[in-house]
Design an enzyme around this catalytic site. Structure first.
Site, PDB file in Angstrom:
ATOM      1  N   ASP A  54      61.463 -47.675 -10.770  1.00 16.91           N
ATOM      2  CA  ASP A  54      62.190 -48.775 -10.118  1.00 16.91           C
ATOM      3  C   ASP A  54      63.035 -49.644 -11.055  1.00 16.91           C
ATOM      4  O   ASP A  54      63.050 -50.881 -10.927  1.00 16.91           O
ATOM      5  CB  ASP A  54      61.206 -49.670  -9.343  1.00 16.91           C
ATOM      6  CG  ASP A  54      60.456 -48.912  -8.250  1.00 16.91           C
ATOM      7  OD1 ASP A  54      60.626 -47.685  -8.153  1.00 16.91           O
ATOM      8  OD2 ASP A  54      59.690 -49.529  -7.508  1.00 16.91           O
ATOM      9  N   LYS A  64      61.136 -44.233  -2.271  1.00 16.31           N
ATOM     10  CA  LYS A  64      59.890 -44.642  -1.584  1.00 16.31           C
ATOM     11  C   LYS A  64      60.116 -45.879  -0.734  1.00 16.31           C
ATOM     12  O   LYS A  64      61.063 -46.628  -0.975  1.00 16.31           O
ATOM     13  CB  LYS A  64      58.779 -44.890  -2.620  1.00 16.31           C
ATOM     14  CG  LYS A  64      59.111 -46.016  -3.580  1.00 16.31           C
ATOM     15  CD  LYS A  64      58.078 -46.093  -4.682  1.00 16.31           C
ATOM     16  CE  LYS A  64      58.463 -47.096  -5.738  1.00 16.31           C
ATOM     17  NZ  LYS A  64      58.574 -48.473  -5.243  1.00 16.31           N
ATOM     18  N   CYS A 120      54.409 -51.648  -8.814  1.00 20.10           N
ATOM     19  CA  CYS A 120      54.712 -50.218  -8.655  1.00 20.10           C
ATOM     20  C   CYS A 120      54.260 -49.358  -9.826  1.00 20.10           C
ATOM     21  O   CYS A 120      53.847 -48.208  -9.624  1.00 20.10           O
ATOM     22  CB  CYS A 120      56.197 -50.044  -8.362  1.00 20.10           C
ATOM     23  SG  CYS A 120      56.590 -50.663  -6.696  1.00 20.10           S
TER      24      CYS A 120
HETATM   25  C1  VGL Z   1      58.048 -53.590  -6.193  1.00 21.22           C
HETATM   26  C2  VGL Z   1      57.547 -55.468  -4.971  1.00 21.22           C
HETATM   27  C3  VGL Z   1      58.129 -54.924  -3.852  1.00 21.22           C
HETATM   28  C4  VGL Z   1      58.023 -52.858  -7.502  1.00 21.22           C
HETATM   29  C5  VGL Z   1      58.635 -53.018  -5.064  1.00 21.22           C
HETATM   30  O1  VGL Z   1      58.868 -51.977  -7.724  1.00 21.22           O
HETATM   31  O2  VGL Z   1      57.159 -53.185  -8.350  1.00 21.22           O
HETATM   32  N1  VGL Z   1      57.498 -54.797  -6.129  1.00 21.22           N
HETATM   33  N2  VGL Z   1      58.664 -53.700  -3.909  1.00 21.22           N
END
Ligand code: VGL
Ligand code: ZN
Length: 215
Positions: free
Chosen positions: A31, A116, A160
């Site tokens: 991410d 995802k 994540c």
């Molecule tokens: C994430 C909060 C919401 C992450 C993704 O990538 O850590 N955190 N969605």
């Protein structure tokens, strides 16, 4: 101890295992998207500090490099604007600039991408809940490439990255989190690091893989 006695392989301590990447090792970059970087919709503090580290990791001889991306519909269940149970501001909406990978990360051309949180009514912090553009799950991609060890880096360490590392252990993979190539949301990351260690995740830094890496 008798001088010259051979060392017994089964007594080799776990932490002495080589951390040098090879063909059965994957690098999973979690991410590293504009919305999680400074100025983004859900910025992780110092998230951009990991970019120079990741740029030094990707040339190492991993058998496979995979990026994951949060890739949400506009009214995703995790958005506080969409549902009272939503925890987060809208972020990483599929196809937007916020959901794009950081432009200055530069990954090799043969890097695979998994997405995802793509369904309105479901969230997945873990990249193991994701799949590539053809719908092939992360677990299947790893198996297809003969991967038995996975190195994780990216954002956010306490969401994540943590969830993905715990799922990697559950999938039976040797799992290493490169802590200097991660940043977290919480001020105190001790609980996340403790949970990882307890699950058998190895915590190390990029310097343990390649001594020349500087951040
Ligand atoms: C994430 C909060 C919401 C992450 C993704 O990538 O850590 N955190 N969605
Ligand atoms: Zn999300």
């Amino acid at each position: 101890m008798i001088s010259g006695s051979p060392s017994l392989p089964h007594t080799t301590p776990h932490h002495r295992m080589s951390l040098t990447p090879g063909p059965a090792d994957a690098l999973l970059i979690i991410d590293v998207q504009n919305d999680f970087l400074p100025g983004g919709a859900l910025a992780v503090p110092e998230g951009d500090a990991i970019l120079p580290v990741i740029r030094q990791l990707t040339p190492l001889p991993f058998g496979l490099i995979i990026t994951s991306q949060d890739w949400h519909p506009a009214q995703h269940v995790s958005f506080e604007t969409a549902t009272p149970a939503g925890l987060w501001p809208p972020h990483c909406v599929a196809g937007t600039q916020g959901a794009a990978l950081a432009a200055d990360m530069t990954v090799p051309a043969d890097t695979l991408a998994v997405f995802k949180g793509t369904q309105t009514d479901q969230d997945s912090y873990s990249a193991f809940g994701g799949a590539d553009a053809q719908g092939v799950s992360l677990a299947a991609l790893l198996q297809r490439h003969g991967i038995n060890r996975i190195f994780l880096c990216g954002l956010a360490l306490d969401y994540c990255v943590q969830a993905s590392a715990l799922d990697a252990r559950k999938a039976g993979l040797e799992t290493v989190v490169l802590t200097d190539a991660c940043r977290g949301i919480a001020h105190d990351l001790t609980p996340a690091l403790t949970a990882l260690r307890t699950a058998g995740v190895i915590l190390c830094t990029s310097q343990d893989l390649a001594p020349d890496i500087r951040n």
